[in-house]
Design a protein around this motif. Structure first.
Motif, short mmCIF file in Angstrom:
data_model
loop_
_atom_site.label_atom_id
_atom_site.label_comp_id
_atom_site.label_asym_id
_atom_site.label_seq_id
_atom_site.Cartn_x
_atom_site.Cartn_y
_atom_site.Cartn_z
N GLY A 1 -1.34 -7.72 11.73
CA GLY A 1 -1.37 -7.56 13.17
C GLY A 1 -0.79 -8.75 13.89
O GLY A 1 -0.08 -8.60 14.90
N ALA A 2 -1.06 -9.96 13.37
CA ALA A 2 -0.54 -11.16 14.02
C ALA A 2 0.97 -11.23 13.95
O ALA A 2 1.61 -11.83 14.81
CB ALA A 2 -1.15 -12.40 13.37
N GLU A 3 1.56 -10.60 12.95
CA GLU A 3 3.01 -10.64 12.78
C GLU A 3 3.70 -9.35 13.20
O GLU A 3 4.88 -9.14 12.93
CB GLU A 3 3.33 -10.94 11.31
N ASN A 4 2.93 -8.47 13.88
CA ASN A 4 3.49 -7.19 14.32
C ASN A 4 4.14 -6.43 13.17
O ASN A 4 5.25 -5.90 13.28
CB ASN A 4 4.52 -7.41 15.44
N PHE A 5 3.44 -6.40 12.06
CA PHE A 5 3.98 -5.81 10.84
C PHE A 5 3.03 -4.72 10.38
O PHE A 5 1.81 -4.95 10.34
CB PHE A 5 4.11 -6.89 9.76
N PRO A 6 3.51 -3.51 10.04
CA PRO A 6 2.61 -2.45 9.57
C PRO A 6 1.85 -2.89 8.33
O PRO A 6 2.44 -3.41 7.38
CB PRO A 6 3.56 -1.29 9.27
N THR A 7 0.55 -2.66 8.33
CA THR A 7 -0.27 -3.07 7.19
C THR A 7 0.21 -2.44 5.89
O THR A 7 0.25 -3.09 4.85
CB THR A 7 -1.75 -2.68 7.43
N ASP A 8 0.62 -1.18 5.96
CA ASP A 8 1.04 -0.49 4.74
C ASP A 8 2.31 -1.08 4.14
O ASP A 8 2.61 -0.85 2.97
CB ASP A 8 1.27 1.00 5.03
N LEU B 1 -4.62 -2.28 -6.68
CA LEU B 1 -3.86 -3.44 -6.23
C LEU B 1 -4.75 -4.68 -6.17
O LEU B 1 -5.96 -4.58 -5.96
CB LEU B 1 -3.27 -3.19 -4.83
N PHE B 2 -4.12 -5.85 -6.34
CA PHE B 2 -4.78 -7.12 -6.09
C PHE B 2 -3.74 -8.13 -5.61
O PHE B 2 -2.53 -7.94 -5.80
CB PHE B 2 -5.51 -7.64 -7.35
N GLY B 3 -4.20 -9.19 -4.96
CA GLY B 3 -3.28 -10.17 -4.40
C GLY B 3 -2.42 -10.83 -5.44
O GLY B 3 -2.92 -11.29 -6.48
N MET C 1 -7.83 -10.77 -2.76
CA MET C 1 -8.11 -9.46 -2.17
C MET C 1 -7.75 -8.38 -3.18
O MET C 1 -6.69 -8.42 -3.81
CB MET C 1 -7.30 -9.27 -0.89
N VAL C 2 -8.65 -7.40 -3.33
CA VAL C 2 -8.45 -6.34 -4.32
C VAL C 2 -8.80 -5.00 -3.70
O VAL C 2 -9.64 -4.91 -2.79
CB VAL C 2 -9.32 -6.59 -5.58
N SER C 3 -8.14 -3.96 -4.18
CA SER C 3 -8.48 -2.61 -3.73
C SER C 3 -9.80 -2.18 -4.36
O SER C 3 -10.28 -2.76 -5.33
CB SER C 3 -7.36 -1.63 -4.05
N SER C 4 -10.39 -1.13 -3.81
CA SER C 4 -11.76 -0.77 -4.16
C SER C 4 -11.94 -0.43 -5.63
O SER C 4 -13.00 -0.65 -6.20
CB SER C 4 -12.23 0.39 -3.29
N GLY C 5 -10.90 0.10 -6.27
CA GLY C 5 -11.03 0.49 -7.67
C GLY C 5 -10.53 -0.54 -8.66
O GLY C 5 -10.38 -0.25 -9.85
N PHE C 6 -10.28 -1.77 -8.19
CA PHE C 6 -9.71 -2.82 -9.05
C PHE C 6 -10.57 -3.07 -10.29
O PHE C 6 -10.07 -3.06 -11.42
CB PHE C 6 -9.55 -4.11 -8.23
N LEU D 1 0.83 -1.20 0.00
CA LEU D 1 0.00 0.00 0.00
C LEU D 1 0.86 1.26 0.00
O LEU D 1 0.51 2.27 -0.62
CB LEU D 1 -0.93 0.00 1.22
N LYS D 2 2.01 1.20 0.69
CA LYS D 2 2.91 2.35 0.72
C LYS D 2 3.48 2.63 -0.67
O LYS D 2 3.60 3.79 -1.08
CB LYS D 2 4.04 2.09 1.71
N ASP D 3 3.80 1.57 -1.42
CA ASP D 3 4.26 1.76 -2.80
C ASP D 3 3.18 2.42 -3.65
O ASP D 3 3.46 3.34 -4.43
CB ASP D 3 4.63 0.41 -3.42
#
Length: 821
Positions: free
Chosen positions: A212-219, A92-94, A116-121, A74-76
């Motif tokens: 969250g389970a891996e303590n990793f920022p979602t972005d 984006l999409f998986g 999983m896809v972003s809203s505008g996929f 998401l940051k990219d």
């Protein structure tokens, strides 16, 4: 009607010559029709998106660190959107489908592969649902009700194509994690992007739990591809330059000074077809070349046939027939021949179609829709008529141009025959030129596929059964309970008859193409930051049970394998591949060295030193072409669970498949195993693009060589017929058998030499066009070019020698007597 009847009678009188022409054209028309049916379904049929040529797939690539695919976060996406002008939108999409979405109600429970896809996929693709709507930005908010878009297949199979499914609430998951999800849309039947996805879910909510389970920022989660629509005036080249600059600037902001990051910008069609696209294009070209060879051969045979009919044509002209009438008659004969060949060719296409499709990679989109349908039959009809024009028009026009006097005069007929001979020589030379190009391509493909078969994968796929079992499917299970379940499954499998070893791994070889779990590494003595990690190679991060290495026959080179000691309470340990050991500790033993996997799951917040306890041989987990730097964690010390189970059996593994389900059901009645197959089948699918092109092109090349040999033999045989008197005189004057053979065969030999030289030149000029489809062999491979020259030279000499040998047995008296008749 009279012309058609006369054409049929003439074709029937042609005897074996007509049969030969029909068979040659039937094989070529059948091959082209079969390949057209596949190409039409896969390459030519429009995609269910708007203006697909403007849609580009995006991902990172870091050549310096041997990363062919760097997934997008998401940051990219935000960085790109803030600074770029090449795309009107980027979504984006998986990068891979995220397992199975478990639908537990209402109604009969089922599972569907989700992406999983972003809203505008869907909007960026210009894809519209047949029912309801697609995602909106509000659907990605964490406070929003979970939503899902269904594929047409799931809608039909699970909901009986009920339009009222829109707005229906489905229950996903079980226990405390059960949730309601609303169906908001259904996509068209031909929308299959990405391949294998059966339902689509919003991106941001899907990333939150694992991050969250891996303590990793979602972005920062890199698990997606980007998809963008080019803005007016933008090109893939300009977009590549712009996004690559942005990506490198972002890495510089993060402190990396030696960045080599670029952004791959590839058309949607290339992404969907993958390595199958160049294979299909090559095969289509090979089938076209085969048709060209067949047409040249048939035209040469018609010239032979019609040269013998020169007196008949002259008589008709003398009786008042116009040239156009002669052309119509001769052309009608060609049409009859080609239509008969077309009927036989379609039959051959039907007979061979299943075998050709079975060779193709199964991941090719819409391959299941390919068929010899009405479109293919119409194509075959047009092909027949076009072939008739190519094959028949020139010989017909040529023979219709003779005058009555010239056709009836002996010397004039000889001159006409001589002119026809030069034309036939040109046709045979053309055939040989194309055959050499086709045979060279086949040789390169065969050499490439042979190199693949000899490739050391780092594991032995023979006798191994693999299946997926998601131990984390039940969200109420603790990590310890999941470990216990894995142990119970493996113990149950080991008790089956014939099982030698059973283990499990996070990602088995060739599970998701180039996609896997990447991690940086920092060795003891280096700073624990990204800058230090960037100086080291990127790892293929795996999790394995102790017996996994034995099940896959991955050899231990130093140290030990995992065992019962390697639990969560034991000091962290790892096993690494031999290339990684040499890269990090060149000249030293890796055993006892310590490292930290940087950026791996569960490692970001609380890094721990991990001690190397074993070194194993490298295994190829992702791309066939290149191995990665492998690192394995014991499954009781890893944050990610094993997913793929590997079972080695003695003898044939297929009988074990039927007993696995019952063995696992005895451990957990609610458990499901999926994607069960043998590792031989998995490897075969990975090799499919190379096998597809090598087998099909080679088959076409063999047929083409037979056509070429027939062309040379026919040319020499007809030359013998035309020179019967000359040969008789030479024999009567004392010419030896060897002299006659050399005299007659030399014509075919010179033609073969000319065609071979021209073909090698053309093959050398176009060799780069197949470079991307080769493995382990260069496009200018001297052995291939030399082998083609030797093989075709021998075949050409044999084809010329056989009729020449018969010419040497001509009786002089009979030859002179027949020439006076």
């Amino acid at each position: 009607m009279n012309i058609a009847s006369s054409a049929f009678r003439s074709v029937r009188r042609g005897g074996w010559l007509s049969v030969t022409i029909v068979l040659i054209l039937a094989v070529a028309i059948g091959a082209v029709t079969a390949i057209f049916s596949i190409a039409h379904a896969v390459l030519m049929r429009p995609l269910p998106v708007t203006d697909p040529d403007r849609i580009m797939l995006l991902w990172g690539q870091d050549a310096a660190r041997s990363q062919q695919v760097v997934e997008v976060s998401l940051k990219d996406q935000r960085a790109w959107l803030a600074a770029q002008k090449s795309f009107s939108a980027i979504e984006l999409f998986g990068s891979v489908n995220w397992g199975q979405l478990q639908i537990t109600g209402p109604g009969q429970p089922f599972r569907a592969t989700q992406n999983m896809v972003s809203s505008g996929f869907f909007d960026v693709l210009g894809a519209r649902p047949i029912l309801g709507r697609t995602f909106r930005p509000a659907d990605e908010l964490r406070t929003a009700r979970p939503t899902v878009v269904l594929s047409a297949d799931i809608w039909r199979q699970q909901f009986s194509s009920d339009p009222s499914v829109i707005g229906r609430l489905l229950t996903t998951g079980t226990g405390r994690r059960a949730a309601a999800v609303e169906v908001i849309g259904v996509m068209p039947p031909d929308f299959r992007i990405p391949a294998g996805a059966q339902v689509w879910v919003p991106l941001a909510p899907s990333l939150a739990p694992p991050a969250g389970a891996e303590n990793f920022p979602t972005d920062d989660v890199r698990a997606m591809y980007g998809v963008g629509r080019l803005a007016p005036g933008a090109t893939p080249v300009s977009a590549f330059a712009e996004l690559s600059t942005i990506a490198r600037n972002e890495e510089l902001k993060e402190g990396r000074t030696d960045t080599s990051m670029t952004v791959v910008v590839t058309p949607l069609t290339n992404y969907l077809l993958g390595p199958a696209r160049p294979a299909l294009v090559a095969i289509a070209g090979a089938s076209g070349a085969l048709l060209l060879i067949a047409c040249a051969n048939a035209a040469a045979l018609l010239l032979v046939h019609r040269t013998g009919r020169g007196r008949d044509v002259a008589v008709r002209i003398a009786l008042g027939a116009r040239r156009l009438q002669i052309v119509e008659q001769l052309l009608c004969e060609s049409i009859v021949l080609c239509l008969i060949a077309g009927v036989l060719g379609v039959g051959l296409a039907y007979a061979s179609f299943g075998a050709i499709v079975s060779l193709a990679p199964i991941e090719v989109p819409r391959l299941d829709e390919a068929a010899i349908d009405r479109g293919a039959l119409l194509f075959a009809l047009v092909l027949c008529l076009g072939t008739a024009m190519i094959v028949g028009l020139f010989p017909a026009w040529r023979h219709s141009g003779a005058s009555a006097l010239a056709g009836l005069h002996e010397r004039s007929r000889s001159a006409t025959a001589s002119s026809s001979a030069r034309t036939r020589q040109l046709l045979v030379t053309t055939q040989l030129t194309v055959v050499v190009v086709l045979l060279t391509g086949a040789g390169l493909f065969i050499r490439s596929f042979t190199a693949l078969l000899r490739l050391d994968l780092g594991f032995d796929p023979h006798g191994v059964v693999t299946f997926n079992f998601d131990a984390s499917e039940d969200n109420d299970k603790t990590t310890e309970m999941q470990w216990t379940l894995v142990d119970a499954v493996l113990n149950g499998v080991r008790r089956l008859p014939g099982v030698v070893a059973a283990g499990a791994v996070y990602q088995r070889p060739f599970a998701n193409g180039a996609i896997g779990m990447d991690a940086g590494v920092v060795t003891e003595g280096q700073l624990l930051d990204a800058t230090a990690a960037n100086r080291n190679p990127i790892l293929n991060w795996e999790v394995a049970t102790p017996d996994y290495f034995r099940a896959m026959d991955i050899r231990l080179l130093q140290g030990r394998l995992f065992d019962e000691r390697d639990t969560a309470t034991f000091p962290p340990v790892v096993i690494i591949g031999q290339s990684l050991a040499a890269r990090l500790w060149s000249g030293k033993s890796a055993i006892g060295q310590r490292l930290i996997t940087y950026g791996a799951p569960g490692q970001a917040a609380h890094p721990e030193w991990q001690t190397v306890v074993g070194v194993v041989e490298d295994a190829r987990y992702r791309e066939v072409e290149t191995p990665r730097f492998d690192l394995y964690l014991p499954y009781r010390q890893a944050p990610n669970q094993v997913q793929h189970f590997m079972v080695r059996v003695s003898g044939d593994p297929h009988p074990t498949i039927s007993t696995l389900r019952s063995a696992i059901a005895a451990v957990d009645p609610d458990a499901r195993i999926e994607a069960i197959s043998t590792m031989d089948e998995v490897v075969s699918r990975a090799f499919a693009p190379w096998r597809f092109s090598s087998v099909v092109v080679t088959a076409f090349a063999v047929i083409a060589v037979m056509f070429a040999a027939l062309g040379i033999a026919t040319l020499v045989a007809f030359s013998v017929t035309q020179r019967t008197r000359e040969i008789g005189v030479r024999v009567a004057l004392g010419a030896q058998t060897r002299d006659v053979v050399m005299l007659v065969a030399s014509e075919g030999a010179w033609i073969a030499l000319a065609g071979l030289a021209a073909g090698l030149f053309v093959a050398w000029m176009v060799r780069r066009s197949v470079e991307s489809m080769l493995f382990g062999v260069k496009p200018n491979d001297a052995l291939t070019f030399g082998g083609v020259a030797l093989l075709l030279g021998i075949i050409s000499l044999v084809a010329a020698y056989l009729p020449a040998r018969r010419a040497a047995r001509i009786d002089p008296a009979s030859a002179l007597r027949s020439s006076r008749l």
